[in-house]
Design a protein around this motif. Structure first.
Motif, mmCIF file in Angstrom:
data_model
loop_
_atom_site.group_PDB
_atom_site.id
_atom_site.type_symbol
_atom_site.label_atom_id
_atom_site.label_comp_id
_atom_site.label_asym_id
_atom_site.label_seq_id
_atom_site.Cartn_x
_atom_site.Cartn_y
_atom_site.Cartn_z
ATOM 1 N N THR A 202 0.814 -1.217 0.000
ATOM 2 C CA THR A 202 0.000 0.000 0.000
ATOM 3 C C THR A 202 0.851 1.271 0.000
ATOM 4 O OG1 THR A 202 -0.131 -0.033 2.428
ATOM 5 C CG2 THR A 202 -1.867 -1.175 1.211
ATOM 6 N N MET A 203 2.169 1.114 -0.019
ATOM 7 C CA MET A 203 3.072 2.266 0.016
ATOM 8 C C MET A 203 3.132 2.908 -1.367
ATOM 9 S SD MET A 203 6.979 2.288 1.435
ATOM 10 C CE MET A 203 7.404 0.907 0.377
ATOM 11 N N ASP A 204 2.680 4.149 -1.455
ATOM 12 C CA ASP A 204 2.601 4.825 -2.751
ATOM 13 C C ASP A 204 3.450 6.086 -2.796
ATOM 14 O OD1 ASP A 204 1.749 5.137 -5.351
ATOM 15 O OD2 ASP A 204 -0.050 6.270 -4.802
ATOM 16 N N THR A 205 4.394 6.223 -1.877
ATOM 17 C CA THR A 205 5.261 7.402 -1.850
ATOM 18 C C THR A 205 6.608 7.053 -2.476
ATOM 19 O OG1 THR A 205 6.014 6.805 0.376
ATOM 20 C CG2 THR A 205 4.171 8.346 0.198
ATOM 21 N N LYS A 206 7.153 7.996 -3.209
ATOM 22 C CA LYS A 206 8.441 7.787 -3.848
ATOM 23 C C LYS A 206 9.576 8.222 -2.932
ATOM 24 C CE LYS A 206 6.989 8.033 -8.673
ATOM 25 N NZ LYS A 206 7.240 8.644 -9.992
ATOM 26 N N SER A 207 10.725 7.593 -3.124
ATOM 27 C CA SER A 207 11.918 7.925 -2.350
ATOM 28 C C SER A 207 12.933 8.606 -3.256
ATOM 29 C CB SER A 207 12.521 6.661 -1.727
ATOM 30 O OG SER A 207 11.617 6.042 -0.850
ATOM 31 N N ARG A 208 13.875 9.294 -2.639
ATOM 32 C CA ARG A 208 14.869 10.048 -3.396
ATOM 33 C C ARG A 208 16.256 9.478 -3.134
ATOM 34 N NH1 ARG A 208 17.863 15.025 -2.938
ATOM 35 N NH2 ARG A 208 17.838 16.227 -4.888
ATOM 36 N N ALA A 209 16.953 9.109 -4.204
ATOM 37 C CA ALA A 209 18.307 8.576 -4.093
ATOM 38 C C ALA A 209 19.305 9.718 -3.896
ATOM 39 C CB ALA A 209 18.658 7.764 -5.334
ATOM 40 N N LEU A 210 20.561 9.371 -3.613
ATOM 41 C CA LEU A 210 21.585 10.389 -3.367
ATOM 42 C C LEU A 210 21.864 11.238 -4.600
ATOM 43 C CD1 LEU A 210 24.204 8.451 -1.202
ATOM 44 C CD2 LEU A 210 22.469 10.065 -0.429
ATOM 45 N N ASN A 211 21.639 10.666 -5.782
ATOM 46 C CA ASN A 211 21.886 11.433 -7.008
ATOM 47 C C ASN A 211 20.696 12.297 -7.417
ATOM 48 O OD1 ASN A 211 20.091 9.482 -7.812
ATOM 49 N ND2 ASN A 211 21.456 8.535 -9.331
ATOM 50 N N GLY A 212 19.669 12.343 -6.562
ATOM 51 C CA GLY A 212 18.523 13.198 -6.830
ATOM 52 C C GLY A 212 17.397 12.545 -7.598
ATOM 53 N N ILE A 213 17.580 11.308 -8.054
ATOM 54 C CA ILE A 213 16.554 10.613 -8.823
ATOM 55 C C ILE A 213 15.523 10.009 -7.875
ATOM 56 C CG2 ILE A 213 16.133 8.673 -10.399
ATOM 57 C CD1 ILE A 213 18.860 9.138 -11.581
ATOM 58 N N LYS A 284 20.856 4.351 -3.845
ATOM 59 C CA LYS A 284 20.746 4.336 -5.304
ATOM 60 C C LYS A 284 19.313 3.972 -5.678
ATOM 61 C CE LYS A 284 23.406 0.971 -5.194
ATOM 62 N NZ LYS A 284 24.101 -0.241 -5.659
ATOM 63 N N GLY A 285 18.945 4.259 -6.909
ATOM 64 C CA GLY A 285 17.627 3.869 -7.395
ATOM 65 C C GLY A 285 17.652 2.545 -8.110
ATOM 66 N N GLN A 286 18.650 1.729 -7.830
ATOM 67 C CA GLN A 286 18.787 0.432 -8.481
ATOM 68 C C GLN A 286 19.513 -0.523 -7.537
ATOM 69 O OE1 GLN A 286 21.100 2.202 -11.613
ATOM 70 N NE2 GLN A 286 22.966 1.159 -10.952
ATOM 71 N N VAL A 287 19.468 -1.807 -7.874
ATOM 72 C CA VAL A 287 20.092 -2.837 -7.045
ATOM 73 C C VAL A 287 20.825 -3.806 -7.961
ATOM 74 C CG1 VAL A 287 19.683 -4.681 -5.358
ATOM 75 C CG2 VAL A 287 18.278 -2.625 -5.303
#
Length: 529
Positions: A202-213, A284-287
């Protein structure tokens, strides 16, 4: 203790040698000078001179006293040494500081905890630390270890233990406890509460990575190291199954990580990867699935590798079976069965001897299944009036007739019918697109039309009640049989939107585009009434 025991044994050995020499020369009177000394601090002991045969018994008595005194002094010295060591250990244990001037030198954008926890120099996997300034892995933190020497050579002073998430300052070798380090520890080994697990879908909020993405937790890209796209789509698919995801996270929901437990290697590394995919505080926005890939290559004995593309359905079957085996002695031993296990009834009719046809009485057998394979027949062809392109197409319900208990499947050895006896909570469907002919691998490009919601399987099971399923995952194949790639469509249950993920690329797609893809593997979730 072993050092002083060796000294005592050396004294006794020399004494015995001296007595043997005296025994050989008992008819002569020699004065044997032997400076046997035991270095115990600055003290030195000398064995008295042996004058003649008449004093032999006296010398033996003196030797016994000497041995007793040496042992007593050695043990006293050992006790003093042990006390000093205990004090040093206690001091080290208590050497914890809440302030460190080198915290400001940490470079979070260089930290990557996705790779295998091996020393970059010795390749050892024991007691490995990550440098928080350059991100490299080194073994140990004592004197002359790789991490210690690295701190002296480069003035990089902050290190984190990759197995218990404790942070140390080298070469001073004290533990640092500071609230500003919590985000680094969480990225190394995320820990979820039961409430957080319950709210993931149910989590619909976005997170921000260190690079701003900005990124959506749970919907992040996976690195394609070489040709592991077939692994990435399976990982992404299994991350969408709430029961499996939550239980596999609970199985290894701790900061302390086993160094290398081969018995549960796949399960624990898969758990760590799932936790990172759903991490709302990722740097990061990736794994990268590097650790899990290494475990798969190792435990499959290179049946699945990163250098050659394999069949995702074979990997899925192998992965689920291995997780089931590894969890067999834990509280999660029935996890895979609870999610995917169903049952199908097979009626087998044998050919009549010297007659045309099959026997009227079948052999009945009930078999469990993890996934159902659907055979795509040569489809009807529809011509596009504008481009004159042949578009092969089949509805999903035509393929499901295989399990209606009426449709027969004949070959020279038998005739079979299939009927589903039990459907699982999560139903995996496999469209058999690839076939081997005499010379090469062929791909059937037929488009299978399927519903995204309310797939009713009432007519394929004996229970008689309505069994409806919603699509969670759609893995599709694009390109030719040899040069194609795999991508996946996943549902975001928080807002009922769909994402298309191909390795690191993530785009939001319309539901209409999903139903016209070349579907290969689908996972449906049963809707509870």
């Amino acid at each position: 203790m072993s050092k002083y025991k060796q000294e005592i044994e050396e004294v006794i050995r020399k004494k015995q040698k001296l007595l043997e020499e005296l025994e050989l020369s008992k008819n002569t009177q020699e004065v044997i000078d032997d400076n046997l000394a035991v270095e115990d601090g600055e003290r030195k002991r000398k064995i008295p001179k042996i004058k003649d045969d008449n004093t032999k018994q006296q010398e033996l008595g003196n030797d016994e006293i000497l041995d007793s005194q040496l042992v007593k002094d050695a043990y006293n010295t050992q006790n003093e040494h042990d006390e000093e060591q205990n004090e040093e250990i206690q001091e080290k244990k208590n050497d914890i500081r809440k302030e460190c001037p080198f915290i400001i030198t940490i470079k979070r954008h260089l930290l990557d905890f996705d790779f295998e926890k091996l020393c970059s120099i010795s390749l050892a996997n024991l007691n490995v630390y990550a440098c928080l300034i350059c991100g490299k892995y080194y073994q140990g933190r004592g004197r002359n270890t790789h991490a210690y020497l690295h701190s002296l050579e480069t003035n990089h002073h902050m290190y984190i233990n990759l197995h218990n998430a404790k942070v140390y300052c080298l070469p001073d070798n004290y533990e640092v406890i500071d609230q500003s380090l919590n985000d680094i520890k969480y990225n190394l080994a995320p820990v979820y509460s039961d409430q957080q697990l319950a709210n993931l879908d149910t989590m619909d909020t976005k997170s921000r990575a260190l690079n701003g993405i900005y990124y959506q937790p749970g919907f992040v890209g996976l690195n394609n190291i070489k040709m592991n796209d077939y692994v990435n789509v399976i990982i992404q698919a299994l991350c969408r199954i709430p029961v499996l995801r939550n239980q596999i996270i609970r199985f290894n929901n701790t900061v302390n990580q086993d160094v290398f437990d081969l018995k549960t290697l796949i399960s624990k590394r898969f758990s760590n990867l799932v936790k990172k995919i759903w991490n709302p505080r990722n740097f990061k926005g990736q794994v990268s699935p590097h650790e899990l890939l290494q475990a798969i290559v190792l435990k499959s004995k290179k049946k699945f590798t990163i250098n050659e593309q394999s069949d995702p359905i074979k990997l899925l079957s192998w992965l689920l079976n291995n997780i089931q085996s590894e969890l067999s002695n834990t509280n999660y031993k029935n996890l895979i069965d609870e999610c995917f296990k169903g049952e199908v009834e097979i009626h087998t009719y044998t050919p009549l001897q010297n007659q045309i046809g099959y026997s009227s009485v079948p052999e009945i057998e009930n078999k469990p299944f993890i996934y159902l394979t659907l055979n795509i027949p040569p489809p009807p062809l529809h011509k596009d009036d504008h481009k004159k392109i042949n578009i092969p197409e089949q509805p999903l319900f035509n393929l499901l007739k295989k399990f209606d208990g009426i449709t027969t499947h004949d070959n020279p050895k038998y005739r079979k019918t299939y009927r589903i006896k039990k459907l699982p909570k999560y139903l995996i469907l496999h469209m058999e697109r690839f076939t081997f002919n005499k010379y090469y691998l062929e791909k059937n490009p037929t488009i299978v039309r399927f519903p995204l919601n309310n797939l009713d399987l009432k007519g394929y099971i004996d229970e008689g009640k309505s069994l409806r399923y919603n699509l969670l995952v759609n893995i599709c194949h694009e390109g030719t049989a040899k040069a194609g790639t795999y991508k996946i469509h996943v549902r975001n249950k928080a807002n009922n939107t769909w994402f298309e993920i191909q390795d690191l690329y993530i785009t939001q797609v319309l539901p209409q585009r999903i139903s016209v893809s070349e579907a290969y593997i689908q996972i449906y979730e049963r809707i509870d009434d």
